[in-house]
Design a protein around this motif. Structure first.
Motif, PDB file in Angstrom:
ATOM      1  N   SER A  14      23.260 -43.326  -9.122  1.00  0.00           N
ATOM      2  CA  SER A  14      24.342 -43.478 -10.109  1.00  0.00           C
ATOM      3  C   SER A  14      24.608 -42.171 -10.856  1.00  0.00           C
ATOM      4  CB  SER A  14      24.003 -44.599 -11.095  1.00  0.00           C
ATOM      5  OG  SER A  14      22.779 -44.322 -11.733  1.00  0.00           O
ATOM      6  N   VAL A  15      23.564 -41.382 -11.062  1.00  0.00           N
ATOM      7  CA  VAL A  15      23.717 -40.097 -11.760  1.00  0.00           C
ATOM      8  C   VAL A  15      24.372 -39.077 -10.829  1.00  0.00           C
ATOM      9  CG1 VAL A  15      22.479 -38.221 -12.938  1.00  0.00           C
ATOM     10  CG2 VAL A  15      21.731 -40.594 -13.245  1.00  0.00           C
ATOM     11  N   ALA A  18      27.945 -39.761 -10.924  1.00  0.00           N
ATOM     12  CA  ALA A  18      28.536 -39.289 -12.196  1.00  0.00           C
ATOM     13  C   ALA A  18      28.723 -37.768 -12.180  1.00  0.00           C
ATOM     14  CB  ALA A  18      27.652 -39.706 -13.367  1.00  0.00           C
ATOM     15  N   ASP A  23      31.730 -37.363 -14.662  1.00  0.00           N
ATOM     16  CA  ASP A  23      31.818 -38.479 -15.604  1.00  0.00           C
ATOM     17  C   ASP A  23      30.931 -38.205 -16.827  1.00  0.00           C
ATOM     18  OD1 ASP A  23      31.796 -40.882 -16.966  1.00  0.00           O
ATOM     19  OD2 ASP A  23      31.394 -42.120 -15.192  1.00  0.00           O
ATOM     20  N   GLU A  25      31.027 -39.370 -19.811  1.00  0.00           N
ATOM     21  CA  GLU A  25      30.680 -40.555 -20.584  1.00  0.00           C
ATOM     22  C   GLU A  25      29.379 -41.183 -20.072  1.00  0.00           C
ATOM     23  OE1 GLU A  25      32.304 -41.097 -23.348  1.00  0.00           O
ATOM     24  OE2 GLU A  25      30.782 -42.645 -23.698  1.00  0.00           O
ATOM     25  N   PHE A  26      29.207 -41.204 -18.767  1.00  0.00           N
ATOM     26  CA  PHE A  26      28.014 -41.786 -18.147  1.00  0.00           C
ATOM     27  C   PHE A  26      26.760 -41.024 -18.588  1.00  0.00           C
ATOM     28  CE2 PHE A  26      24.858 -42.553 -14.885  1.00  0.00           C
ATOM     29  CZ  PHE A  26      25.039 -43.891 -14.568  1.00  0.00           C
ATOM     30  N   ASP A  29      26.011 -41.540 -22.332  1.00  0.00           N
ATOM     31  CA  ASP A  29      25.383 -42.848 -22.558  1.00  0.00           C
ATOM     32  C   ASP A  29      23.873 -42.801 -22.250  1.00  0.00           C
ATOM     33  OD1 ASP A  29      25.514 -45.795 -22.943  1.00  0.00           O
ATOM     34  OD2 ASP A  29      24.978 -45.813 -20.812  1.00  0.00           O
ATOM     35  N   LEU A  30      23.507 -42.094 -21.176  1.00  0.00           N
ATOM     36  CA  LEU A  30      22.080 -41.976 -20.831  1.00  0.00           C
ATOM     37  C   LEU A  30      21.325 -41.183 -21.903  1.00  0.00           C
ATOM     38  CD1 LEU A  30      22.144 -41.219 -16.984  1.00  0.00           C
ATOM     39  CD2 LEU A  30      21.597 -43.377 -18.110  1.00  0.00           C
TER      40      LEU A  30
END
Ligand code: THG
Length: 268
Positions: A14-15, A18, A23, A25-26, A29-30
């Motif tokens: 997922s990273v 991103a 991304d 924002e992703f 958030d982390l």
């Protein structure tokens, strides 16, 4: 326990996505969630192709630094990349990592000389990861001796004994503990660290193994760990173990975490 949040790492699918999609924002958030969960450092690892590693790492570092005050743990296998991005770090953090492989100490130590930066030092050299405790301790001594030449004292060094998979070596934890003890006898102020997930590689129920590894390593005296601070089971293990080890007066932290619904099964 010093917690190094592992989640901003391009090896996580997922990273990786991103990073490819830019991304922000992703990533933000982390950074926020791991800080909120109590991370002392945030590991940033690009894990891209070498051509874009520098720009990717800088992109990750800047997002983190514009979001939280948590110090960075700059994670790259390439010391030249670390050297390039280092000036852009806003506050002292951790370098991940040096080792006795290919002159890494000689590149990293000069740049953290005279600063408050700390460093993770892996106990491997050009021959690879040693199977035995003795070689790990010898490599530690070499890295600490070199560090002292740059006035880097042992309290700024986190030794990572590079835990083997239990499936490959059933003495893996035993060797880790033995290395930890010997290293601390030689250098009482040194820190010992580890990732949690190497031990369970290739085994079923990986997360259960990781949790129990954490408990035993904490009992042995591990000072810091690279882990997912947003994983509730791991957080529960951290609080319970600290309480059991007499590091939590009146179990205050444990009880607070329980009341705030941070540990145990999720209450709805
Ligand atoms: N030592 C040092 N540095 C390291 C490692 C080490 N850096 C990289 C790695 N090992 C530690 N980082 C990660 C990052 C992510 C995962 C494992 C190790 C991972 N995460 C899952 C995820 O986010 O999807 C979830 C894990 C969980 O919930 O427990 O797999 O050993 N010096």
């Amino acid at each position: 326990m010093i917690i190094i949040g592992e989640k901003i790492n391009g090896t996580i699918p997922s990273v990786k996505k991103a990073i490819e999609q830019k991304d922000e924002e992703f990533i933000r958030d982390l950074a926020l969630r791991q800080t909120e969960a109590g991370a002392d450092y945030l590991d940033v690892c690009a894990s891209t192709s070498p051509e874009i590693e520098e720009e990717t790492l800088l992109w990750l570092m800047n997002i983190v630094q514009n979001t939280v005050d948590t110090p960075l743990c700059i994670d790259s296998p390439n010391p030249l990349i670390i050297e390039k991005v280092f000036p852009y770090a806003k506050r002292p953090g951790l370098i991940n990592s040096v080792s006795e492989e290919g002159g890494k100490c000689e590149i990293i130590y000069p740049i953290i000389k005279g600063t408050k930066w700390e460093v993770i030092a892996l106990t491997c050299d050009n021959r690879g990861i040693p199977k035995d405790t003795r070689t790990r301790v010898e490599i530690t001594e070499i890295m600490v001796d070199k560090a002292l030449k740059y006035d880097i004292t042992p309290d700024r060094i986190h030794i990572d004994p590079l835990v083997m998979a239990l499936s490959a070596d059933n003495q893996s934890l035993v060797n880790f503990v033995e290395t930890l003890k010997e290293v601390k006898t030689l250098f009482p102020t040194i820190k010992v660290t580890s990732g949690l997930s190497n031990i369970s590689f290739g085994a079923p129920l990986r997360k259960v193994i990781n949790q129990h590894f954490l408990t035993l390593a904490m009992y042995a005296g591990m000072d810091s760990a690279i882990l997912d601070p947003c994983n509730r089971d791991i957080v529960t293990t951290l609080y319970v173990t600290d309480a059991l080890l007499g590091k939590d007066r009146f179990c205050r932290n444990y009880l607070n975490a329980y009341r705030k619904n941070k540990i145990g099964p999720v209450k709805v």
